[in-house]
Design a protein around this motif. Structure first.
Motif, mmCIF file in Angstrom:
data_model
loop_
_atom_site.group_PDB
_atom_site.id
_atom_site.type_symbol
_atom_site.label_atom_id
_atom_site.label_comp_id
_atom_site.label_asym_id
_atom_site.label_seq_id
_atom_site.Cartn_x
_atom_site.Cartn_y
_atom_site.Cartn_z
ATOM 1 N N PRO A 225 0.817 -1.228 0.000
ATOM 2 C CA PRO A 225 0.000 0.000 0.000
ATOM 3 C C PRO A 225 0.844 1.268 0.000
ATOM 4 C CG PRO A 225 -0.871 -1.588 1.568
ATOM 5 C CD PRO A 225 0.450 -2.117 1.112
ATOM 6 N N SER A 226 1.888 1.278 0.826
ATOM 7 C CA SER A 226 2.766 2.448 0.869
ATOM 8 C C SER A 226 3.545 2.596 -0.436
ATOM 9 C CB SER A 226 3.738 2.329 2.044
ATOM 10 O OG SER A 226 4.623 3.421 2.084
ATOM 11 N N ALA B 16 -4.267 1.877 -3.937
ATOM 12 C CA ALA B 16 -3.549 1.700 -2.669
ATOM 13 C C ALA B 16 -4.517 1.309 -1.546
ATOM 14 C CB ALA B 16 -2.803 2.972 -2.307
ATOM 15 N N ARG B 17 -5.702 1.928 -1.520
ATOM 16 C CA ARG B 17 -6.691 1.590 -0.496
ATOM 17 C C ARG B 17 -7.188 0.161 -0.676
ATOM 18 N NH1 ARG B 17 -8.659 6.838 -1.587
ATOM 19 N NH2 ARG B 17 -10.317 5.949 -2.880
ATOM 20 N N ASP C 125 -4.683 -2.288 0.736
ATOM 21 C CA ASP C 125 -4.340 -2.133 2.149
ATOM 22 C C ASP C 125 -5.198 -3.090 2.984
ATOM 23 O OD1 ASP C 125 -3.579 -1.362 4.665
ATOM 24 O OD2 ASP C 125 -3.706 0.794 4.265
ATOM 25 N N ARG D 185 -5.285 -3.481 6.083
ATOM 26 C CA ARG D 185 -5.757 -2.882 7.334
ATOM 27 C C ARG D 185 -7.130 -2.239 7.177
ATOM 28 N NH1 ARG D 185 -0.628 0.874 8.152
ATOM 29 N NH2 ARG D 185 -1.221 1.177 5.963
#
Length: 229
Positions: free
Chosen positions: A154-155, A221-222, A225, A227
């Motif tokens: 994601p980063s 990216a979202r 992710d 998390r």
């Protein structure tokens, strides 16, 4: 009457020059990004795993040399780099002018930036996960592919978005030296001919491109992710 003539000239430039210029901008930006990632990603991984407390410590002299080269290239303003690498550009593509030629300085200017972004992303990975992988006997290569890259994805994607928008701005600047794309149209048809409306339209198109890239990159990216799931 003058305003009408100006609008006609502006529209003619937009209709005839902008489609190709837009394609040149997107093409050179994406190709330069690809090469920057191919060079910068491995270097960023090496800087992370090769440090003193990394999973595969390397000779500190090698790391310092890599670090020095990256810092030197990052400190050189792009327009100066564009001129300095003209001999190398001619050697690689046979010319120093044009869209294809601009990919060489774009890549050289961008891969150190990508390298630092990769280094930053991978350093954010939880060290406990790495220790767990080491405890079960995972090799350094397995840790990179199965822990560092997946956890840092994601980063990495967020930083890749930043890299693409930065390369896009570099590409626009390359128009000053005949790099092609929207920057070239803005300079040749806007600045040199005092048609500032063309420059304004070029800027607006570039802003729209940046917004699209940022939105798409943030969305991907979202989605990647874990998390947020």
């Amino acid at each position: 009457m003058l305003n009408s003539d100006l609008m006609k000239e502006t529209w003619q430039v937009v209709a005839t020059q902008f489609p190709l210029a837009l394609w040149e901008t997107i093409y050179s930006t994406l190709i330069a990004t690809l090469f920057a990632v191919l060079i910068g990603l491995p270097l960023g991984i090496i800087l992370v795993i090769g440090k003193k407390d990394g999973i595969r410590p390397l000779n500190p002299v090698i790391l310092k040399i890599i670090d020095l080269i990256i810092n030197i290239l990052r400190s050189v303003p792009f327009l100066i780099l564009l001129v300095v690498v003209i001999p190398l550009t001619r050697l690689i593509v046979g010319t120093a002018v044009g869209t294809v030629a601009s990919i060489v300085p774009l890549t050289i200017a961008s891969f150190p930036f990508v390298c630092r972004l990769v280094e930053s992303s991978l350093n954010e990975v939880d060290g406990n996960l790495i220790e767990m992988a080491q405890s079960v006997g995972a090799s350094p290569l397995q840790i990179v592919w199965k822990v560092l890259l997946p956890e840092g994805l994601p980063s990495l994607l967020s930083n890749l978005t930043i890299a693409i928008t930065t390369i896009l701005s570099y590409q626009a600047m390359s128009g000053i030296a005949g790099g092609g794309g929207l920057g070239k149209v803005a300079i040749n048809y806007g600045f040199y001919r005092y048609k500032y409306s063309i420059m304004l339209i070029s800027v607006i198109v570039l802003v729209i491109l940046v917004q699209l890239i940022q939105s798409i990159g943030s969305f991907i990216a979202r989605k990647c992710d874990k998390r947020l799931k």
